[in-house]
Design a protein around this motif. Structure first.
Motif, PDB file in Angstrom:
ATOM      1  N   THR A 150       0.913  -1.186   0.102  1.00 53.24           N
ATOM      2  CA  THR A 150       0.103  -0.061   0.039  1.00 53.24           C
ATOM      3  C   THR A 150       0.836   1.263  -0.092  1.00 53.24           C
ATOM      4  OG1 THR A 150      -0.173   0.109   2.474  1.00 53.24           O
ATOM      5  CG2 THR A 150      -1.837  -1.108   1.309  1.00 53.24           C
ATOM      6  N   ALA A 151       0.456   2.416  -0.662  1.00 56.24           N
ATOM      7  CA  ALA A 151       1.075   3.504  -0.546  1.00 56.24           C
ATOM      8  C   ALA A 151       0.260   4.546   0.099  1.00 56.24           C
ATOM      9  CB  ALA A 151       1.400   3.909  -2.076  1.00 56.24           C
ATOM     10  N   SER A 152       0.603   5.095   1.227  1.00 57.65           N
ATOM     11  CA  SER A 152      -0.222   6.099   1.730  1.00 57.65           C
ATOM     12  C   SER A 152       0.479   7.703   1.776  1.00 57.65           C
ATOM     13  CB  SER A 152      -0.284   5.641   3.437  1.00 57.65           C
ATOM     14  OG  SER A 152      -0.834   4.434   3.536  1.00 57.65           O
TER      15      SER A 152
ATOM     16  N   LEU B 274       2.598   3.048  -5.597  1.00 56.97           N
ATOM     17  CA  LEU B 274       3.178   4.632  -5.554  1.00 56.97           C
ATOM     18  C   LEU B 274       2.634   5.286  -6.647  1.00 56.97           C
ATOM     19  CD1 LEU B 274       5.158   6.619  -4.243  1.00 56.97           C
ATOM     20  CD2 LEU B 274       7.069   5.491  -5.783  1.00 56.97           C
ATOM     21  N   ALA B 275       2.721   4.632  -7.904  1.00 59.19           N
ATOM     22  CA  ALA B 275       2.443   5.378  -9.035  1.00 59.19           C
ATOM     23  C   ALA B 275       0.869   5.760  -8.935  1.00 59.19           C
ATOM     24  CB  ALA B 275       2.351   4.336 -10.339  1.00 59.19           C
ATOM     25  N   ASP B 276       0.049   4.795  -8.604  1.00 59.60           N
ATOM     26  CA  ASP B 276      -1.329   5.184  -7.959  1.00 59.60           C
ATOM     27  C   ASP B 276      -1.573   6.143  -7.242  1.00 59.60           C
ATOM     28  OD1 ASP B 276      -2.670   3.465 -10.076  1.00 59.60           O
ATOM     29  OD2 ASP B 276      -3.047   1.641  -9.001  1.00 59.60           O
ATOM     30  N   ALA B 277      -0.728   6.146  -6.086  1.00 64.86           N
ATOM     31  CA  ALA B 277      -0.826   7.036  -4.985  1.00 64.86           C
ATOM     32  C   ALA B 277      -0.636   8.521  -5.577  1.00 64.86           C
ATOM     33  CB  ALA B 277      -0.057   6.781  -3.829  1.00 64.86           C
ATOM     34  N   ILE B 278       0.294   8.693  -6.381  1.00 64.56           N
ATOM     35  CA  ILE B 278       0.843   9.816  -7.154  1.00 64.56           C
ATOM     36  C   ILE B 278      -0.330  10.478  -7.898  1.00 64.56           C
ATOM     37  CG2 ILE B 278       2.240  10.888  -8.814  1.00 64.56           C
ATOM     38  CD1 ILE B 278       4.701   9.274  -7.136  1.00 64.56           C
TER      39      ILE B 278
END
Lengths: 243, 243, 243, 243, 243, 243
Positions: free
Chosen positions: D41-43, D138-142
């Motif tokens: 997960t990227a928070s 990370l790409a999705d979070a950005i």
């Protein structure tokens, strides 16, 4: 020259020793030096730590702690902080060494006594009250074990008596058994542990402000020896009472 | 009466003080008391702990540690065990108090000095070597800060000198500056911290076997005072050398 | 193209190896790579960790640490923080793996060697100096154990030599044995552990800024192999001296 | 020459990347490399650690952990043991460094991304699966933050792609993407992190048994570069699907 | 009166139970109560904790944890903080007690089952989902051990079924199986653990806002008993499927 | 049917409440339920935890602990073990929730009350004695703060009374206020926290042996409600006495 609480410089605070304060512990005492109250228990169990196994000798150790609101402002619990502070460590070690000084480990046999000294209310001198009270709890625990035959008859494990008192120079005057307010203002502060025959087990003197001279040290030691003699009497009287 | 290493009872071990042993620290000394070697650094930084902010006063604190193989058998690292032992706490506190005794905190200004005393090799007397070495490192750090103008000119923050030595009764004989083998056999063991004018900053005496009498205490104090005078000379000589 | 300290890109810093720096440890070395100084001790004891008991095989492990003021600004002690940081863990594991690569565990027998690598002064390359020094301390400890017959005669537990060096690309130029200032500015940083015959035990390369290309990697490996050859010579010379 | 699971030496295990596996996280992926499954997960949160405040730059960090029964025999929880092991530290740091290599911190602005990589099932290559999956999270979070305008438009914070794979020499044969059984038997084990353009972010090779020669290293690097190219494709395909 | 997600007050969320989610664990289930997903594994090993050795009885214990981003905002890892929080402790203990209630320890023999319940996604009711899922994982682990003959034939160690559900009063209305939003708004919150025959293993009710009256308590207990009956059916159906 | 100590099943043990047991705390009580003795202090300070700052609302929290020899066999200190056990956490949280149930946080203003409940002697029911005693200490601390004007006049922060008692089924008979021996033998054990008007703050029932049926639960609740009524009277009488 009168002190905050009206005592003379060489006077102890009122000392009380209530034995049998716990229904579980083999020995227990609630000791007070004025408003300082320490609950001392002696827990005796068969066996010794690993490094002493097979030696035929026992062990005595101590743990000191303050309840969080034993002081004027609440302190954090060491269990919550997850570590024991330096002062706690230092005092626990001092109490253990002091009591071991009057024990014949061979006579104790492979038994361990843990002395727990928990400060319920602090007003200066908690470590000296702890040592003085722990001695009485230890004596009761040993008697209990002798009755239960956990300790063999014959040789007495308790080979002396021990008590402790603080002394200090406050406003230039050497004083006995400092209360908190005096302790804070002391230029020099000393804790002295004596056996009943007036010899020294521990002498710990610290210059809080100015370094102290040899004659000041001597005056403090004189006060401490006489203070311990008074505590020795209080211990004997307490132990003479029926439990 | 000759000692293990051929010294007389009132003789110090050879003392060496090598200043400037670290290229990073503001003050640094490798001190040896015979085979005991302690690396002392003094790190000075602007600012003080939170509880002292705005007071205009500085702070001095110390941390003592032993390398795992500084002793005869390897000890566990306290970092690996995840907690500092009681002995380490006790000695760190002692070093800090001893050095604070010769500091004028107002003159130091809101600066903090941390004294790190790491025992590289232990052969008795590590805490007294640490105090004696830390003093020299502290002196150098203060000089450094005065040169860099971090500490204001005018008042000197270092208001005295301090050194420490162990004394003890071994085989009934009071002796100065115990090596490890003597320390293990000592009936009574005392660490004494003195200022250069022969007054006491700390007196910590412990009966390891028998309680000790007043005249034994006096003999030990005499030895310690003369030992500290010797250490004071060694410190002065070291500081007189060009860094 | 000259470096900060005047070296050519493919030049090691001056290397010194002082054996026998501890009177207690079975093997000990103070190694320096320029201003980087690491004190390495090898402690050999009979017995192995529980999971290896009865295997007939020994064990070698390592612990790395930095003194708090080994660096330019003082770092907290890991013992005081109550936990070991990731970097320390990582380096301790690297040192252990590197030295185990040259050990025949059967020949070592059920003995354990702990390698303590304490950084006294840091100026880049502390982990590679630690590995290089630990090898010499390990060799001395094994010789000691063979003399004491703790390790049986016949098979040699040390089956190779090992050393380590850092390499990196600084300002576009591949360089050998980075000092701290170069390390901070490096775009790519690599630590390489080689055996004396030029093979690899560990290769750890990290792009600090830009990812690195295959030819850059090759250039760094070439430098590292030649650097390790130089360190191998320094180790052999040190071990050839009488202890 | 066929492998345990029938693959050729240069073949990856089946790779799956399920995006949007968490309803809470800004980016989330369940990645599998064969039977290895890692939940990434990227928070993303506004603000940066104290030491980076006011720099205008963001931060990316990672935490890796294994569920206690992700392995064949249950391991203790690090939370229960009260400390994080060296291997966990090492891998968390590796993941963080790898992902930071493809971030433009100025473009990220003062935002922090925490990448949590929790191994649900382990069968070798957990750290490389974690890096490969974390990139997609990370790409999705950005993208999420750009949509929410937490990250300013204009400059793209993601300046490259990154993936990782393990390679090793097993029974003398260089192989790609080792499963647990192969990993245990490998003589040399290497983890390689590449950017999408085939350059290196991290190269970590370890001789598990024998030191490895330069040509073996070269063969492993060749395999790793081709493996990462395959993972790069899988990442692109996953990101091309509608979330 | 309709709820946030359209359910009636006495309606459970959709429940799914996927068995065999781990290839390593003896029993494993991914359970969901709506958006709450908990991964439960049962690890069975020979032997029992020291205090139970030689008793002929087994032991069952549980550990609960939340992944850091299982919640709406990321929480710190307990492993990183170095200690387990009170809530985690409390829930782990509750799960352990609940499952032990349906175990015949004599029939289990000296085997230990550890139930790991890791919350992958949280939306209220994680502890009740954990208990309900852990039961199914436990049942599968026991069947596995019976097949492997680790548990002796004859007596069945599993002597009942157990499930759990939350109930609460939200906006004055007693409701079954609260999701996170309802839980936050609940005036009273209760977790109830029932056996398949409708008796109670645990009842834990807490007034979050107002103290609750006896009739409210009764209404909540009625709902919980009917909810657990529904969960019991779901468990039986899951266990009836071929693994 | 008579109990171990001669009580009827619906009878409380003798309850004593000694207020003002500490000279330092704003509120303090030594409470006893038979041989169970808990020392409760309420410490009130200005300010609230960070997450509550600026809310205009106060906070109440609690910490429970047992002295090491409060029990029949000595337990380790949690400070020495370096972590707080699950049971301690659980009870501290229960006490905090129970007392917060009778507080109007707006009326308390931004002040924090910490309730320390230290068990001096344990004989069953320590958590319920702690809640019952803490209420009285809290009431005294609030009165103190109102007198000192730390809490503004007008609205009363204490909006109800709260007490707690244990109930259980022992040998098939529902009983009130279990002593240790009964507690150990109980098939079902429940702790109930009630307000003075007979409503519930907490209900925590646990099947220690057999799951319990609805009518058993009802019988236990009836006993608990009547027990709390008795405790409520004892609290009112204690608070009516002059401090």
């Amino acid at each position: 020259m009168s002190r905050i609480d009206g005592r003379t410089p060489d006077q102890l605070r009122p000392v009380t020793l209530e034995r049998g304060w716990s229904k579980h512990a083999e020995g227990s005492v609630l000791i007070s030096f004025g408003d300082t109250k320490v609950f001392c228990t002696a827990s005796i169990t068969e066996g010794v730590p690993r490094w002493r196994k097979g030696s035929g000798e026992g062990w005595v150790t101590a743990e000191y702690a303050m309840l969080p609101r034993s002081t004027n402002t609440r302190g954090d619990r060491e269990s919550v902080r997850g570590k024991i502070g330096g002062r706690t460590h230092e005092i626990s070690r001092l109490i253990g060494r002091s009591l071991r000084a009057v024990i014949d480990f061979k006579a104790l046999g492979e038994n361990t006594v843990v002395l727990d000294c928990d400060v319920l209310q602090a007003d200066g001198g908690t470590r000296t009250a702890a040592i003085t009270g722990a001695y009485v709890a230890l004596a009761d625990a040993i008697t209990w074990a002798q009755t239960k035959k956990t300790i063999k008859a014959g040789r007495q494990p308790l080979i002396g008596t021990v008590s402790a008192v603080s002394v200090g120079i406050v406003g230039g005057v050497p004083m006995l058994d400092l209360c908190y307010e005096e302790d804070v203002r002391a230029e020099t502060d000393m804790n002295v542990v004596c056996t009943g025959d007036g010899r020294f087990v521990e002498v710990q003197g610290t210059a809080e402000a100015e370094p102290f001279a040899r004659d000041e040290l001597n005056a403090l030691l004189d006060l401490a020896v006489s203070g311990c003699a008074g505590l020795d009497t209080a211990q004997r009287e307490a132990l003479a009472r029926t439990l």
